[in-house]
Design a protein around this motif. Structure first.
Motif, PDB file in Angstrom:
ATOM      1  N   SER A  40       0.824  -1.220   0.000  1.00 12.67           N
ATOM      2  CA  SER A  40       0.000   0.000   0.000  1.00 12.67           C
ATOM      3  C   SER A  40       0.852   1.261   0.000  1.00 12.67           C
ATOM      4  N   ASN A  41       2.054   1.160   0.591  1.00 15.19           N
ATOM      5  CA  ASN A  41       2.925   2.333   0.710  1.00 15.19           C
ATOM      6  C   ASN A  41       4.287   2.037   0.100  1.00 15.19           C
ATOM      7  N   VAL A  42       4.830   3.017  -0.620  1.00 14.95           N
ATOM      8  CA  VAL A  42       6.186   2.938  -1.165  1.00 14.95           C
ATOM      9  C   VAL A  42       6.930   4.187  -0.719  1.00 14.95           C
ATOM     10  N   VAL A  43       8.079   4.006  -0.059  1.00 16.59           N
ATOM     11  CA  VAL A  43       8.833   5.151   0.451  1.00 16.59           C
ATOM     12  C   VAL A  43      10.279   5.057  -0.010  1.00 16.59           C
ATOM     13  N   ASP A  44      10.870   6.200  -0.263  1.00 13.59           N
ATOM     14  CA  ASP A  44      12.291   6.341  -0.558  1.00 13.59           C
ATOM     15  C   ASP A  44      12.974   6.728   0.749  1.00 13.59           C
ATOM     16  N   ASP A  70       4.124  -1.858   8.551  1.00 18.31           N
ATOM     17  CA  ASP A  70       3.408  -2.891   7.829  1.00 18.31           C
ATOM     18  C   ASP A  70       2.984  -2.396   6.444  1.00 18.31           C
ATOM     19  N   ASP A  71       2.932  -3.325   5.496  1.00 20.80           N
ATOM     20  CA  ASP A  71       2.416  -3.047   4.148  1.00 20.80           C
ATOM     21  C   ASP A  71       3.169  -1.907   3.471  1.00 20.80           C
ATOM     22  N   THR A  72       4.508  -1.917   3.614  1.00 25.79           N
ATOM     23  CA  THR A  72       5.337  -0.828   3.099  1.00 25.79           C
ATOM     24  C   THR A  72       6.536  -1.374   2.338  1.00 25.79           C
ATOM     25  N   LEU A  73       6.799  -0.806   1.171  1.00 25.51           N
ATOM     26  CA  LEU A  73       8.000  -1.085   0.397  1.00 25.51           C
ATOM     27  C   LEU A  73       8.978   0.053   0.614  1.00 25.51           C
ATOM     28  N   ILE A  74      10.153  -0.261   1.166  1.00 21.33           N
ATOM     29  CA  ILE A  74      11.188   0.733   1.451  1.00 21.33           C
ATOM     30  C   ILE A  74      12.278   0.605   0.399  1.00 21.33           C
ATOM     31  N   PHE A  87      19.644  -4.033  13.139  1.00 21.77           N
ATOM     32  CA  PHE A  87      18.254  -3.597  13.016  1.00 21.77           C
ATOM     33  C   PHE A  87      17.373  -4.820  13.179  1.00 21.77           C
ATOM     34  N   ARG A  88      16.526  -4.843  14.225  1.00 28.62           N
ATOM     35  CA  ARG A  88      15.717  -6.020  14.529  1.00 28.62           C
ATOM     36  C   ARG A  88      14.242  -5.664  14.500  1.00 28.62           C
ATOM     37  N   ARG A  89      13.452  -6.485  13.788  1.00 27.17           N
ATOM     38  CA  ARG A  89      12.011  -6.321  13.750  1.00 27.17           C
ATOM     39  C   ARG A  89      11.361  -7.708  13.786  1.00 27.17           C
ATOM     40  N   THR A  90      10.395  -7.910  14.671  1.00 28.91           N
ATOM     41  CA  THR A  90       9.712  -9.187  14.790  1.00 28.91           C
ATOM     42  C   THR A  90       8.207  -8.973  14.710  1.00 28.91           C
ATOM     43  N   GLY A  91       7.514  -9.938  14.088  1.00 26.65           N
ATOM     44  CA  GLY A  91       6.066  -9.929  14.068  1.00 26.65           C
ATOM     45  C   GLY A  91       5.421  -8.935  13.123  1.00 26.65           C
ATOM     46  N   TRP A  92       6.172  -8.311  12.235  1.00 28.36           N
ATOM     47  CA  TRP A  92       5.595  -7.362  11.292  1.00 28.36           C
ATOM     48  C   TRP A  92       5.042  -8.110  10.083  1.00 28.36           C
ATOM     49  N   ARG A  93       4.334  -7.382   9.222  1.00 23.15           N
ATOM     50  CA  ARG A  93       3.633  -8.023   8.117  1.00 23.15           C
ATOM     51  C   ARG A  93       3.818  -7.228   6.822  1.00 23.15           C
ATOM     52  N   ASP A  94       4.111  -7.956   5.732  1.00 26.95           N
ATOM     53  CA  ASP A  94       4.135  -7.365   4.387  1.00 26.95           C
ATOM     54  C   ASP A  94       5.053  -6.147   4.314  1.00 26.95           C
ATOM     55  N   VAL A  95       6.349  -6.434   4.297  1.00 30.17           N
ATOM     56  CA  VAL A  95       7.349  -5.372   4.200  1.00 30.17           C
ATOM     57  C   VAL A  95       8.350  -5.737   3.115  1.00 30.17           C
ATOM     58  N   GLY A  96       8.762  -4.747   2.321  1.00 26.63           N
ATOM     59  CA  GLY A  96       9.819  -4.914   1.341  1.00 26.63           C
ATOM     60  C   GLY A  96      10.957  -3.965   1.647  1.00 26.63           C
ATOM     61  N   LEU A  97      12.170  -4.456   1.510  1.00 30.88           N
ATOM     62  CA  LEU A  97      13.365  -3.633   1.712  1.00 30.88           C
ATOM     63  C   LEU A  97      14.257  -3.903   0.517  1.00 30.88           C
ATOM     64  N   HIS A 138       8.216 -13.138  10.784  1.00 32.52           N
ATOM     65  CA  HIS A 138       7.674 -12.152   9.847  1.00 32.52           C
ATOM     66  C   HIS A 138       6.454 -12.761   9.168  1.00 32.52           C
ATOM     67  N   GLU A 139       5.355 -12.001   9.151  1.00 30.04           N
ATOM     68  CA  GLU A 139       4.103 -12.492   8.590  1.00 30.04           C
ATOM     69  C   GLU A 139       3.884 -11.917   7.189  1.00 30.04           C
ATOM     70  N   GLY A 140       3.018 -12.567   6.434  1.00 27.57           N
ATOM     71  CA  GLY A 140       2.707 -12.068   5.101  1.00 27.57           C
ATOM     72  C   GLY A 140       3.903 -12.195   4.182  1.00 27.57           C
ATOM     73  N   GLU A 141       4.177 -11.137   3.454  1.00 25.45           N
ATOM     74  CA  GLU A 141       5.233 -11.151   2.447  1.00 25.45           C
ATOM     75  C   GLU A 141       6.469 -10.389   2.915  1.00 25.45           C
ATOM     76  N   LEU A 142       7.638 -10.928   2.577  1.00 24.23           N
ATOM     77  CA  LEU A 142       8.904 -10.209   2.766  1.00 24.23           C
ATOM     78  C   LEU A 142       9.640 -10.201   1.442  1.00 24.23           C
ATOM     79  N   VAL A 143      10.020  -9.014   0.988  1.00 24.77           N
ATOM     80  CA  VAL A 143      10.893  -8.872  -0.173  1.00 24.77           C
ATOM     81  C   VAL A 143      12.168  -8.203   0.313  1.00 24.77           C
ATOM     82  N   PHE A 144      13.325  -8.772  -0.034  1.00 30.90           N
ATOM     83  CA  PHE A 144      14.597  -8.227   0.431  1.00 30.90           C
ATOM     84  C   PHE A 144      15.635  -8.466  -0.657  1.00 30.90           C
TER      85      PHE A 144
END
Length: 447
Positions: A40-44, A70-74, A87-97, A138-144
């Protein structure tokens, strides 16, 4: 150091010899337009209000913390980004880095013990991106991906990515540039945490390999197999492995088009739980095994791999169990700082399939049997193993196959060639341990 946005690190790796069917060109960019419709969100990350510094001068920890939602492409534009802590993140959902030839480096390290940096710009644990745990994956989708981890400076090298996935992950287009020489965690750990989860790790270049901790500034100690620590500090370098799975894994992990240089422990140690697939990969000269895998029943068929012509999901398709296929393993020297011999492909436990692989051994080791060099091996925990359509070249005295199990093991359509030494006249002359079932197996053309 200047990077050109494409990795050719594998060109210097001896494992590339004869790799005509495997693509060794690893890109180091991902196009945001190919992924933005998934979020839903794309950030630079360099834009306001995040303002990450792409010059590599200021650390990016605060920017990462602000951008991660959540639901963000970085997106990381081309540049150099410094991290002074993990950098540690647990339990988040649908994130792209994702990066576009983005270079990641850690701050200067002056003192390190085990997996903790005690002095220097960088402080704390040696995992740069730690995403999920088994208690909170990590829940949902992860793109890295789309990153170059810069290990070219002296005293550089950490775990670039630790990811525990409960659904789907796409991890690709990553290069680790230079020699991992901090004696800590190896480059990547990726594991799935539920039977229907799937992680695809694709196009990773870590051909630079890593050093044994005894040859680095790391003051850690580990013991050898007898539980002793000798004066030279030559215990095994536990965890300094290129890519590793996890003992608690469930589901399916796929590793493809990965280039793995020498590591003091295993190269691609993907074993754990569930189903592991290695295809179109190259590995050379790691201390315990170049490829090490196993299999358990804790996986469900998934649409990406197991759908038949009727649209049904089946466990009896192309990958009915953990598989190593169309991959190349090379052993041509003893790994620095270890006493382990080189095993090319090691099936460790459960069922397994090895097919269409090429193995070359040109290093002679004094040990024999389970402690010596061998091209393919099956350990005592194996319940069934099939090796088919493989080419094994022994350019120095070594075993083509070793079996430590009485379970069914079959070699089918395997050609063994011994060059420059008297290996005997029958395939069993270059095998040790339990004798497998042989079907169309030859040694220098003779069965």
């Amino acid at each position: 150091m200047v990077f050109d946005g494409g990795s050719s690190l594998g060109e210097g790796n001896p494992a590339n010899a004869g790799a005509t069917s495997i693509d060794t060109d690893v890109a180091t960019a991902l196009d945001p337009s190919a992924y933005e419709d998934r979020f839903s969100n794309v950030v630079d990350i360099t834009d306001d209000p995040y303002n990450a510094d792409p010059s590599g001068e200021e650390p990016i920890g605060d920017a990462l913390s602000m951008a991660w939602e959540d639901d963000t492409l970085i997106v990381f534009p081309q540049g150099e980004y410094k991290m002074n802590q993990g950098f540690r993140r647990t339990g988040w959902r649908d994130v792209g880095l994702i990066g576009q030839n983005a270079v990641i480096r850690h701050g200067e390290v002056e003192a390190i013990h085990g997996h903790t940096v005690d002095e220097g710009e960088y402080r704390g644990g040696t995992m740069l991106f730690r995403l999920g745990t088994f208690n909170s994956p990590h829940e949902g989708e992860l793109v890295f991906g789309g990153f170059i981890f810069d290990w070219s400076r002296e005293n550089s090298g950490m775990r670039g990515l630790y990811a525990i996935i409960n659904d789907r992950a796409e991890i690709r287009n990553i290069a680790f540039a230079g020699l991992h020489d901090l004696g800590s965690h190896g480059n990547m750990r990726v594991a799935t945490s539920s039977p229907d989860a799937f992680a695809r790790v694709s196009s990773v270049d870590m051909s630079g390999g890593g050093m044994h901790y005894g040859d680095t500034i790391n003051t850690r100690e580990t013991t050898d197999y007898a539980g002793d620590t000798n004066e030279e500090g030559l215990g095994q370098s536990w965890s300094t492995t290129g890519i590793v799975g996890h003992t608690d894994m469930q589901g399916t992990t796929l590793f493809e088009n990965c280039i793995c240089g020498p590591w003091p422990d295993n190269g691609m140690y993907v074993q754990g739980g569930g189903r592991q697939i290695i295809r179109n990969c190259i590995a050379s000269n790691s201390g315990t095994a170049n490829f090490r895998f196993n299999s358990t029943d804790e996986w469900d068929p998934i649409p990406e791999l197991d759908e038949n012509e009727n649209g049904e999901l089946t466990r009896d398709g192309t990958y009915p169990t953990s598989t190593v296929e169309n991959s190349i393993a090379i052993v041509d020297r003893q790994p620095s700082g270890t006493y382990e011999s080189g095993r090319s492909i090691w099936h460790y436990s459960g069922e397994g399939l090895i097919r269409d692989c090429e193995i070359v051994i040109s290093h002679e080791d004094d040990a024999g049997g389970p402690g010596g060099n061998f091209a393919i091996g099956a350990r005592s925990g194996v319940t069934e193993s099939t090796i088919e359509n493989c080419q094994i070249t022994l350019q120095a005295p070594a075993d083509a196959f070793y079996s430590g199990t009485s379970a069914p093991v079959t070699l089918r359509n395997v050609d063994i060639v011994a060059e420059g030494w008297d290996a005997g006249s029958a395939p069993t002359d270059v095998m040790d341990g339990q004798t497998p079932t042989l079907e169309d197996v030859t040694l220098n053309g003779s069965s």
